[in-house]
Scaffold this motif. Structure first.
Motif, PDB file in Angstrom:
ATOM      1  N   MET A   1      25.656  58.219  32.206  1.00  0.00           N
ATOM      2  CA  MET A   1      24.959  57.088  32.815  1.00  0.00           C
ATOM      3  C   MET A   1      25.144  57.138  34.336  1.00  0.00           C
ATOM      4  N   THR A   2      24.035  56.985  35.073  1.00  0.00           N
ATOM      5  CA  THR A   2      24.191  57.016  36.526  1.00  0.00           C
ATOM      6  C   THR A   2      24.792  55.701  36.992  1.00  0.00           C
ATOM      7  N   ARG A   3      25.333  55.768  38.193  1.00  0.00           N
ATOM      8  CA  ARG A   3      26.008  54.598  38.728  1.00  0.00           C
ATOM      9  C   ARG A   3      25.078  53.381  38.809  1.00  0.00           C
ATOM     10  N   SER A   4      23.837  53.641  39.287  1.00  0.00           N
ATOM     11  CA  SER A   4      22.933  52.505  39.480  1.00  0.00           C
ATOM     12  C   SER A   4      22.471  51.923  38.153  1.00  0.00           C
ATOM     13  N   SER A   5      22.578  52.706  37.075  1.00  0.00           N
ATOM     14  CA  SER A   5      22.137  52.158  35.792  1.00  0.00           C
ATOM     15  C   SER A   5      23.292  51.522  35.016  1.00  0.00           C
ATOM     16  N   LEU A   6      24.465  51.428  35.655  1.00  0.00           N
ATOM     17  CA  LEU A   6      25.595  50.797  34.960  1.00  0.00           C
ATOM     18  C   LEU A   6      25.299  49.319  34.720  1.00  0.00           C
ATOM     19  N   PRO A   7      25.782  48.792  33.596  1.00  0.00           N
ATOM     20  CA  PRO A   7      25.670  47.341  33.392  1.00  0.00           C
ATOM     21  C   PRO A   7      26.413  46.604  34.504  1.00  0.00           C
ATOM     22  N   VAL A   8      25.886  45.448  34.876  1.00  0.00           N
ATOM     23  CA  VAL A   8      26.571  44.609  35.871  1.00  0.00           C
ATOM     24  C   VAL A   8      27.044  43.339  35.171  1.00  0.00           C
ATOM     25  N   VAL A   9      28.349  43.100  35.224  1.00  0.00           N
ATOM     26  CA  VAL A   9      28.913  41.913  34.576  1.00  0.00           C
ATOM     27  C   VAL A   9      29.439  40.955  35.654  1.00  0.00           C
ATOM     28  N   VAL A  10      28.937  39.723  35.590  1.00  0.00           N
ATOM     29  CA  VAL A  10      29.299  38.704  36.574  1.00  0.00           C
ATOM     30  C   VAL A  10      30.581  37.997  36.134  1.00  0.00           C
ATOM     31  N   VAL A  11      31.512  37.865  37.060  1.00  0.00           N
ATOM     32  CA  VAL A  11      32.766  37.146  36.773  1.00  0.00           C
ATOM     33  C   VAL A  11      32.814  35.914  37.677  1.00  0.00           C
ATOM     34  N   PRO A  12      32.564  34.715  37.112  1.00  0.00           N
ATOM     35  CA  PRO A  12      32.585  33.513  37.944  1.00  0.00           C
ATOM     36  C   PRO A  12      34.014  33.140  38.296  1.00  0.00           C
ATOM     37  N   CYS A  13      34.228  32.786  39.557  1.00  0.00           N
ATOM     38  CA  CYS A  13      35.590  32.439  39.989  1.00  0.00           C
ATOM     39  C   CYS A  13      35.580  31.162  40.803  1.00  0.00           C
ATOM     40  N   HIS A  14      36.284  30.185  40.321  1.00  0.00           N
ATOM     41  CA  HIS A  14      36.480  28.975  41.131  1.00  0.00           C
ATOM     42  C   HIS A  14      37.971  28.669  41.154  1.00  0.00           C
ATOM     43  N   ASN A  15      38.581  28.808  42.304  1.00  0.00           N
ATOM     44  CA  ASN A  15      40.030  28.600  42.468  1.00  0.00           C
ATOM     45  C   ASN A  15      40.819  29.391  41.432  1.00  0.00           C
ATOM     46  N   GLU A  16      40.609  30.700  41.426  1.00  0.00           N
ATOM     47  CA  GLU A  16      41.237  31.572  40.425  1.00  0.00           C
ATOM     48  C   GLU A  16      42.409  32.376  40.993  1.00  0.00           C
ATOM     49  N   ALA A  17      42.878  32.028  42.200  1.00  0.00           N
ATOM     50  CA  ALA A  17      43.920  32.854  42.833  1.00  0.00           C
ATOM     51  C   ALA A  17      45.143  33.015  41.924  1.00  0.00           C
ATOM     52  N   GLY A  18      45.475  31.951  41.216  1.00  0.00           N
ATOM     53  CA  GLY A  18      46.676  31.996  40.383  1.00  0.00           C
ATOM     54  C   GLY A  18      46.501  32.747  39.077  1.00  0.00           C
ATOM     55  N   ARG A  19      45.270  32.947  38.624  1.00  0.00           N
ATOM     56  CA  ARG A  19      45.060  33.552  37.296  1.00  0.00           C
ATOM     57  C   ARG A  19      44.490  34.963  37.353  1.00  0.00           C
ATOM     58  N   LEU A  20      43.894  35.314  38.491  1.00  0.00           N
ATOM     59  CA  LEU A  20      43.145  36.572  38.542  1.00  0.00           C
ATOM     60  C   LEU A  20      44.068  37.786  38.434  1.00  0.00           C
ATOM     61  N   ASP A  21      43.895  38.566  37.387  1.00  0.00           N
ATOM     62  CA  ASP A  21      44.732  39.750  37.184  1.00  0.00           C
ATOM     63  C   ASP A  21      44.042  40.955  37.832  1.00  0.00           C
ATOM     64  N   VAL A  22      44.381  41.140  39.107  1.00  0.00           N
ATOM     65  CA  VAL A  22      43.717  42.158  39.931  1.00  0.00           C
ATOM     66  C   VAL A  22      43.839  43.546  39.291  1.00  0.00           C
ATOM     67  N   ALA A  23      45.017  43.849  38.784  1.00  0.00           N
ATOM     68  CA  ALA A  23      45.254  45.198  38.243  1.00  0.00           C
ATOM     69  C   ALA A  23      44.364  45.472  37.033  1.00  0.00           C
ATOM     70  N   ARG A  24      44.256  44.498  36.140  1.00  0.00           N
ATOM     71  CA  ARG A  24      43.442  44.725  34.929  1.00  0.00           C
ATOM     72  C   ARG A  24      41.960  44.822  35.259  1.00  0.00           C
ATOM     73  N   PHE A  25      41.504  44.035  36.238  1.00  0.00           N
ATOM     74  CA  PHE A  25      40.098  44.141  36.634  1.00  0.00           C
ATOM     75  C   PHE A  25      39.835  45.490  37.312  1.00  0.00           C
ATOM     76  N   ARG A  26      40.820  45.950  38.104  1.00  0.00           N
ATOM     77  CA  ARG A  26      40.641  47.250  38.758  1.00  0.00           C
ATOM     78  C   ARG A  26      40.523  48.344  37.687  1.00  0.00           C
ATOM     79  N   GLU A  27      41.413  48.270  36.707  1.00  0.00           N
ATOM     80  CA  GLU A  27      41.361  49.252  35.598  1.00  0.00           C
ATOM     81  C   GLU A  27      40.010  49.236  34.900  1.00  0.00           C
TER      82      GLU A  27
END
Ligand SMILES: Nc1nc2c(ncn2[C@@H]2O[C@H](COP(=O)(O)OP(=O)(O)OP(=O)(O)O)[C@@H](O)[C@H]2O)c(=O)[nH]1
Ligand SMILES: [Mg+2]
Length: 250
Positions: free
Chosen positions: A1-27
């Motif tokens: 699959m080419t990069r531009s044809s990758l699915p795009v998944v929206v992650v809504p964030c409102h005051n998520e500083a305390g919950r956002l697991d940066v490492a898992r999203f990066r993975e």
């Protein structure tokens, strides 16, 4: 699959500083199976700075909204942004990782494998052998809500409210996203209703193209934004949305 044809998944964030697991999203982004579009919805905590750490990661984009517009509108903005960029497959996914990233990938794989599908919903069905950990009172309230949603939509859907959904871009989807949703917490029901109904000019998505995927794992994550006030609001919204949906299509 080419990069531009990758699915795009929206992650809504409102005051998520305390919950956002940066490492898992990066993975998740590093799997290169999906692009993530975080929508920072007028956060007033440190979310913007936390998201900056992800901005440099390939496969992650950030859309910053100047003021808080609510979950539904933030997701709609994100999806429209991805549509403009030419995405062919879209989705949305809660920032708290209540649904694990591996399950999101399984949903995307199902949508890709099955040419007969255009919409996959995650479903929290507690079965032996699966790890669905939901507080009992949330489960029972959720069952009442989901049953009413199913009655209003007139389809045998089990769980409209799980925060993980993926779908193909179709004319019906473009039409469904063209105007704001009425409710910030019941928009999933509205989205499904709009797709099933289509319009005078746009063909509806046939029910056979929807599939619920029972999750193998889901857990209640603390810090939910949905307090008693939000639940009451969601219940009223569901009645209003359900009434309007059925008034228009007797
Ligand atoms: N954009 C935006 N997102 C929001 C808002 N409120 C909540 N969210 C996001 O919606 C997602 C789910 O939020 P939660 O607070 O976990 O609510 P929930 O999952 O519906 O409810 P729970 O079952 O209690 O976890 C997260 O990604 C939140 O950041 C809001 O006002 N705007
Ligand atoms: Mg949650």
């Amino acid at each position: 699959m080419t990069r531009s044809s990758l699915p795009v998944v929206v992650v809504p964030c409102h005051n998520e500083a305390g919950r956002l697991d940066v490492a898992r999203f990066r993975e998740l982004a590093e799997t290169q199976c999906v692009r993530l579009l975080f929508v920072d919805d007028g956060s007033r905590d440190d979310t913007t700075n936390v998201l900056r750490r992800l901005d440099a990661v390939a496969g992650i984009d950030i859309l910053t909204l100047p003021r808080n517009v609510g979950k539904a509108e933030a997701i709609r903005h994100g999806l429209l942004h991805a549509l403009e960029d030419g995405a062919q497959t879209l989705g949305y996914f809660d920032a708290d990782l209540a649904t694990p990233p591996s399950e999101l990938l399984r949903m995307l794989a199902l949508l890709e494998e099955r040419a007969d599908l255009s919409f996959v919903l995650a479903s929290r069905v507690a079965l032996l052998g699966r790890r669905i950990r939901r507080r009992a009172w949330r489960h029972y309230l959720g069952r009442v809500f989901a049953t009413l949603a199913s009655v209003f939509l007139r389809i045998p859907v089990y769980d409209t409210q799980c925060g993980a959904k993926v779908f193909l871009v179709t004319p019906a989807l473009r039409h469904a996203l063209a105007t704001p949703f009425r409710s910030s917490w019941v928009f999933d029901v509205e989205l499904i209703g709009r797709l099933l109904r289509g319009s005078a000019r746009v063909a509806p998505v046939p029910l056979a193209q929807f599939e619920e995927m029972p999750l193998r794992e889901w857990r209640d994550v603390g810090g939910s934004r949905l307090g008693p006030g939000g639940m009451a609001r969601a219940a009223v919204d569901l009645l209003v949305v359900g009434y309007r949906m059925n008034r228009r299509s007797p």
